[in-house]
Design a protein around this motif. Structure first.
Motif, PDB file in Angstrom:
ATOM      1  N   LEU A  57      82.414 -61.269   0.728  1.00 56.68           N
ATOM      2  CA  LEU A  57      81.381 -60.867  -0.238  1.00 56.68           C
ATOM      3  C   LEU A  57      80.485 -59.811   0.407  1.00 56.68           C
ATOM      4  CD1 LEU A  57      80.192 -61.604  -3.103  1.00 56.68           C
ATOM      5  CD2 LEU A  57      78.578 -63.059  -1.876  1.00 56.68           C
ATOM      6  N   VAL A  58      80.419 -58.650  -0.223  1.00 57.53           N
ATOM      7  CA  VAL A  58      79.548 -57.576   0.288  1.00 57.53           C
ATOM      8  C   VAL A  58      78.277 -57.561  -0.545  1.00 57.53           C
ATOM      9  CG1 VAL A  58      79.338 -55.105   0.747  1.00 57.53           C
ATOM     10  CG2 VAL A  58      81.572 -56.201   0.947  1.00 57.53           C
ATOM     11  N   THR A  59      77.154 -57.771   0.097  1.00 63.58           N
ATOM     12  CA  THR A  59      75.886 -57.680  -0.622  1.00 63.58           C
ATOM     13  C   THR A  59      75.139 -56.466  -0.082  1.00 63.58           C
ATOM     14  OG1 THR A  59      74.641 -59.003   0.968  1.00 63.58           O
ATOM     15  CG2 THR A  59      75.776 -60.203  -0.774  1.00 63.58           C
ATOM     16  N   GLY A  60      74.381 -55.834  -0.929  1.00 63.91           N
ATOM     17  CA  GLY A  60      73.674 -54.638  -0.489  1.00 63.91           C
ATOM     18  C   GLY A  60      72.179 -54.893  -0.483  1.00 63.91           C
ATOM     19  N   ASN A  97      75.150 -55.387   3.661  1.00 62.05           N
ATOM     20  CA  ASN A  97      75.367 -53.960   3.862  1.00 62.05           C
ATOM     21  C   ASN A  97      74.078 -53.165   3.651  1.00 62.05           C
ATOM     22  OD1 ASN A  97      76.862 -51.674   4.334  1.00 62.05           O
ATOM     23  ND2 ASN A  97      77.728 -51.567   2.274  1.00 62.05           N
ATOM     24  N   LYS A  98      74.066 -51.969   4.194  1.00 60.27           N
ATOM     25  CA  LYS A  98      72.944 -51.051   4.015  1.00 60.27           C
ATOM     26  C   LYS A  98      71.638 -51.641   4.553  1.00 60.27           C
ATOM     27  CE  LYS A  98      74.933 -49.095  -0.191  1.00 60.27           C
ATOM     28  NZ  LYS A  98      74.699 -48.755  -1.587  1.00 60.27           N
ATOM     29  N   VAL A  99      71.774 -52.366   5.676  1.00 62.27           N
ATOM     30  CA  VAL A  99      70.593 -53.016   6.227  1.00 62.27           C
ATOM     31  C   VAL A  99      69.580 -51.992   6.696  1.00 62.27           C
ATOM     32  CG1 VAL A  99      69.760 -54.459   8.122  1.00 62.27           C
ATOM     33  CG2 VAL A  99      71.768 -55.142   6.829  1.00 62.27           C
ATOM     34  N   SER A 100      70.078 -50.938   7.307  1.00 63.98           N
ATOM     35  CA  SER A 100      69.155 -49.921   7.797  1.00 63.98           C
ATOM     36  C   SER A 100      69.603 -48.555   7.323  1.00 63.98           C
ATOM     37  CB  SER A 100      69.114 -49.942   9.330  1.00 63.98           C
ATOM     38  OG  SER A 100      68.491 -48.773   9.785  1.00 63.98           O
ATOM     39  N   GLU A 101      68.680 -47.791   6.832  1.00 58.89           N
ATOM     40  CA  GLU A 101      69.024 -46.432   6.413  1.00 58.89           C
ATOM     41  C   GLU A 101      69.016 -45.484   7.601  1.00 58.89           C
ATOM     42  OE1 GLU A 101      70.154 -45.544   3.502  1.00 58.89           O
ATOM     43  OE2 GLU A 101      69.925 -47.594   2.800  1.00 58.89           O
ATOM     44  N   LYS A 102      68.506 -45.986   8.750  1.00 60.09           N
ATOM     45  CA  LYS A 102      68.364 -45.079   9.897  1.00 60.09           C
ATOM     46  C   LYS A 102      69.721 -44.780  10.520  1.00 60.09           C
ATOM     47  CE  LYS A 102      63.874 -46.883  11.023  1.00 60.09           C
ATOM     48  NZ  LYS A 102      63.693 -48.270  11.385  1.00 60.09           N
ATOM     49  N   ILE A 103      70.571 -45.799  10.571  1.00 65.13           N
ATOM     50  CA  ILE A 103      71.898 -45.587  11.139  1.00 65.13           C
ATOM     51  C   ILE A 103      72.893 -45.762  10.001  1.00 65.13           C
ATOM     52  CG2 ILE A 103      73.531 -46.320  12.914  1.00 65.13           C
ATOM     53  CD1 ILE A 103      71.134 -47.793  14.241  1.00 65.13           C
TER      54      ILE A 103
END
Ligand SMILES: Nc1ncnc2c1ncn2[C@@H]1O[C@H](COP(=O)(O)OP(=O)(O)O)[C@@H](O)[C@H]1O
Ligand SMILES: [Mg+2]
Length: 267
Positions: free
Chosen positions: A224-227, A254-260
């Motif tokens: 399960l992919v959660t964003g 997913n998409k925990v950090s926008e920095k990396i």
């Protein structure tokens, strides 16, 4: 289910970080002598990277997918599982990016091979992300126009390759296809022909229709992919209800950090 609970917590906290003969054919495709007749393409590294497909070369950028791969394969090997479904509560959480990267990471292992099947019939994106020609595809296999051996593509990337059964255009009949006998027959054919492969199904989002609920009983396990920012705690809990009967091997936040760009958190 602990992993789902943790994903719910994270979402709450708002942390930003056809017919048998058409489908199956008579001879094995993968591992058999028909393998030679499968269409081969080479994937373009620049196109892949531009679409966040980074796990083809190993190294730093694909490290998170390699970790995910190892965890998923450990679980799947224990039970001799072959079919892994990738889904998410709603659209845009990163299912297709995860499916393609995970398959590439698996295919890089010696003595392993992977097939990605694009079953997000409403919004097929595997072909776009990998830069494949938009022709044939899984729908034309389902409606009996193309034998599976002509629809499967062997995609070379670096020294390795992986198998793909991409989608073509979107269809409005996804829900009906998912529940159809034709789909069951296709899945049986894939199970048989790709016996030694890990088969990753890029599914639609769970909460946008009954598509996923229809097909889940035919899968061995689910990822399960959660964003972060895309999945609410209520959405994840709603998914949990439908996932009680199918083992969840991992929940990817997913998409925990926008920095990396490629950062993934795992539970
Ligand atoms: N870890 C990530 N960080 C930032 N953007 C991401 C990440 N994973 C995916 N994306 C982007 O989010 C969008 C949706 O991803 P996609 O895999 O198509 O989602 P889905 O298949 O669940 O609809 C794409 O533009 C993709 O590049
Ligand atoms: Mg997708």
């Amino acid at each position: 289910m602990d992993s789902i609970k943790q994903a719910v917590e994270l979402a709450r906290s708002g942390d930003s970080p056809a017919q048998q003969e058409f489908i199956g054919g008579s001879k094995p495709i993968a591992g058999g002598h028909e393998l030679a007749t499968v269409r081969e393409v080479r994937l373009d590294a620049e196109h892949l990277e531009a679409n966040r497909i980074v796990a083809f070369a190993g190294g730093e950028s694909g490290r998170y997918y390699d970790m995910l791969r190892t965890q998923v394969l450990q679980e799947m090997d224990k039970k001799n599982w072959q079919f892994l479904a990738i889904t998410s509560p709603t659209a845009g959480c990163g299912k297709t990016v995860t499916a393609c990267n995970l398959a590439m990471s698996i295919a890089r292992l010696p003595e392993r091979s992977a097939l990605v099947v694009d079953l997000d019939l409403r919004k097929p994106m595997v072909a776009n992300y990998l830069g494949l020609p938009r022709s044939g595809g899984v729908l034309s296999v389902l409606d009996g126009q193309t034998p599976i051996s002509s629809a499967v593509i062997k995609a070379g990337v670096g020294p390795k390759s992986l198998f793909l059964l991409p989608g073509s255009g979107p269809t409005s009949g996804s829900s009906e296809w998912m529940a159809s006998q034709t789909m069951t027959t296709l899945l049986q054919a894939i199970k048989r022909e790709f016996r030694s492969h890990t088969v990753i199904f890029d599914l639609p989002p769970m909460l946008l229709g009954d598509d996923v609920i229809s097909i889940l009983p035919r899968m061995d396990a689910v990822l399960l992919v959660t964003g972060v920012g895309s999945s609410s705690a209520a959405d994840i809990k709603e998914c949990q209800k439908h996932l009680e009967r199918v083992p969840v091997v991992r929940v990817v936040v997913n998409k925990v950090s926008e920095k990396i760009d490629t950062y993934y958190g795992y539970y």
